[in-house]
Design a protein around this motif. Structure first.
Motif, short mmCIF file in Angstrom:
data_model
loop_
_atom_site.label_atom_id
_atom_site.label_comp_id
_atom_site.label_asym_id
_atom_site.label_seq_id
_atom_site.Cartn_x
_atom_site.Cartn_y
_atom_site.Cartn_z
N PRO A 255 51.24 39.65 59.06
CA PRO A 255 51.36 38.84 57.84
C PRO A 255 50.75 39.53 56.62
N VAL A 256 49.70 40.29 56.86
CA VAL A 256 49.06 41.00 55.73
C VAL A 256 49.99 42.07 55.18
N VAL A 257 50.56 42.86 56.07
CA VAL A 257 51.49 43.91 55.63
C VAL A 257 52.73 43.30 54.98
N GLY A 258 53.24 42.24 55.58
CA GLY A 258 54.42 41.58 55.03
C GLY A 258 54.17 41.04 53.63
N PHE A 259 53.01 40.37 53.47
CA PHE A 259 52.68 39.82 52.15
C PHE A 259 52.49 40.95 51.15
N TRP A 260 51.88 42.02 51.59
CA TRP A 260 51.64 43.17 50.71
C TRP A 260 52.98 43.76 50.24
N ILE A 261 53.92 43.90 51.16
CA ILE A 261 55.24 44.44 50.78
C ILE A 261 55.93 43.51 49.79
N GLY A 262 55.96 42.21 50.13
CA GLY A 262 56.63 41.26 49.25
C GLY A 262 56.01 41.21 47.87
N ALA A 263 54.68 41.11 47.82
CA ALA A 263 54.00 40.98 46.54
C ALA A 263 54.13 42.26 45.71
N THR A 264 54.03 43.41 46.36
CA THR A 264 54.11 44.67 45.62
C THR A 264 55.49 44.84 44.98
N LEU A 265 56.54 44.59 45.76
CA LEU A 265 57.89 44.71 45.21
C LEU A 265 58.13 43.67 44.11
N MET A 266 57.60 42.47 44.32
CA MET A 266 57.79 41.45 43.30
C MET A 266 57.07 41.81 42.01
N VAL A 267 55.85 42.30 42.15
CA VAL A 267 55.10 42.70 40.95
C VAL A 267 55.87 43.80 40.20
N ALA A 268 56.37 44.78 40.94
CA ALA A 268 57.13 45.86 40.30
C ALA A 268 58.36 45.31 39.59
N GLY A 269 59.07 44.41 40.26
CA GLY A 269 60.27 43.84 39.65
C GLY A 269 59.97 43.00 38.43
N VAL A 270 58.93 42.18 38.52
CA VAL A 270 58.58 41.32 37.38
C VAL A 270 58.16 42.17 36.19
N VAL A 271 57.40 43.22 36.44
CA VAL A 271 56.98 44.10 35.35
C VAL A 271 58.20 44.74 34.69
N ALA A 272 59.17 45.18 35.50
CA ALA A 272 60.38 45.80 34.96
C ALA A 272 61.16 44.81 34.09
N VAL A 273 61.31 43.59 34.59
CA VAL A 273 62.05 42.58 33.81
C VAL A 273 61.29 42.22 32.54
N ALA A 274 59.97 42.07 32.66
CA ALA A 274 59.16 41.69 31.50
C ALA A 274 59.26 42.75 30.40
N ARG A 275 59.26 44.00 30.79
CA ARG A 275 59.35 45.08 29.79
C ARG A 275 60.68 45.00 29.02
#
Lengths: 291, 111
Positions: A255-275
């Protein structure tokens, strides 16, 4: 006849008298690139460039069919289309088609949410790997993660607000409901079952990307984030990878690795959209909407 | 006829072309050229901002297709576009009659 021109490349005559294209030294390609630079702050740049390229190649094809040499045909097509700098000034009078609701506040909210989500991920990883946490800590973490998720989803909702072209439509309503449910899920203390709200958020990104082609990188990252995270969780859990929490008799790592993968990709995507939302705002602010 | 003369009238011309049938940008330019007997000279790229402005105003609608590996956008007149074109035609007729009257020295509206 040059009936099968490709999307990129220079027209060249083949041995049988037809035309073909190669990928180097094309005046049309160079022109499209130059125009793209002048339009770089527009949210609808990709669509404009696609239309421009199609027009230029059609022009070149028609000229070639009348006997003009391929390279000359491309040069003539470019000449007829107009100076990119001049066209950029004309385009500046046309608001970007993409005019998301409250773009700047949504972008700032998304960046704050992304930062909070990254911090939540670090805390989740730290506590899970170093002996767990008590109920109060867990509930606090879950609530903070829920708020972070809500803030991070603001750019997605901003895009969905314009997706139906006529203001707030069905897609926005569905997206807002999904985000609200996802945030409530966390705030309600169910953060341990993060795949459910995570997949809801990814679904919202899928809804938005159907309308916003030029946001496909950022939205694609968010859309892929939680399915990939969930997959890692499920596979790791099934294989019993890593140490086991003997209180709940479950592997700690998946669950830790899964959450890390999901959150990391989401953060990257949100930052890209926000920019891009911030860039769109600066373009639209300078150009009034026509009556 | 130079492009700056067309300024202000290009939208009406585009709507007129699209009133006959849906067209992509290149075909609109071709129609303008043929129907005006090559009278209009404008940088072809200036057509697209006009198309996007009309689309944003709801007077025309655009749709994408893939043609020979390229993305191509075609435009069609909306109901609002038909109404706007009718209004612009009326205005243009009044304007052109008035100008003709002045140029020809015949008092308007006696012609």
């Amino acid at each position: 006849m040059a009936e099968s021109m490709r999307s990129v490349g220079t027209l060249t005559e083949t041995e049988d008298g037809t035309t073909d294209s190669v990928a180097t030294g094309s005046p049309i390609d160079a022109y499209v690139v130059a125009l793209g630079v002048t339009l770089r702050r527009r949210g609808d740049r990709d669509d404009i460039l696609a239309e421009t390229a199609d027009h230029l190649w059609l022009t070149a094809e028609r000229l070639v069919s009348t006997g003009v040499a391929p390279l000359d045909a491309e040069r003539a097509a470019v000449e007829r289309f107009g100076d990119p700098e001049v066209l950029a000034r004309v385009w500046a009078t046309v608001p970007s088609r993409h005019r998301p609701l409250l773009a700047a506040p949504a972008a700032v909210s998304g960046l704050v949410g992304a930062a909070a989500l990254a911090a939540s991920t670090a805390v989740y990883q730290l506590r899970a790997m170093t002996g767990g946490w008590d109920q109060s800590e867990y509930l606090t973490w879950s609530s903070v993660a829920g708020v972070a998720l809500l803030l991070a989803c603001a750019p997605l909702l901003s895009l969905l607000a314009d997706a139906d072209r006529r203001g707030l439509g069905v897609r926005f309503a569905v997206g807002a409901a999904a985000v609200a449910l996802a945030a409530t899920w966390f705030v309600g203390g169910l953060g341990w079952a993060w795949p459910v709200p995570g997949l809801l958020v990814s679904g919202v990104a899928v809804l938005a990307v159907r309308r916003w082609r030029d946001q496909r990188v950022g939205l694609g990252l968010v859309a892929a984030a939680w399915p990939l995270g969930t997959l890692a969780y499920v596979v790791g859990d099934a294989l019993h990878l890593g140490p086991v929490d003997y209180t709940y008799l479950q592997p700690i790592l998946p669950p830790v690795v899964g959450f890390w993968i999901g959150a990391t990709l989401m953060v990257a995507g949100v930052v890209a959209v926000a920019r891009t939302l911030l860039a769109v705002r600066s373009t639209d602010r300078a150009t009034p909407t026509p009556a | 006829m130079k492009g700056n003369v067309l300024k202000g009238h290009l939208e009406m011309l585009v709507l007129s072309v699209l009133a006959r049938q849906p067209r992509h940008g290149y075909a609109i330019i071709e129609d303008l050229r043929v129907w005006s007997d090559d009278a209009f000279e404008l940088p072809e790229g200036t057509l697209y901002p006009v198309l996007h402005r009309l689309e944003k105003s709801g007077l025309i609608s655009g749709s994408w297709d893939d043609v020979d590996g390229r993305r191509r956008k075609s435009y069609a007149l909306t109901d609002g576009g038909h109404a706007a074109l009718d209004e612009q035609r009326r205005s243009w007729h009044e304007f052109s009659v008035a100008v003709e009257s002045v140029i020809g020295g015949v008092p308007w509206p006696s012609r």
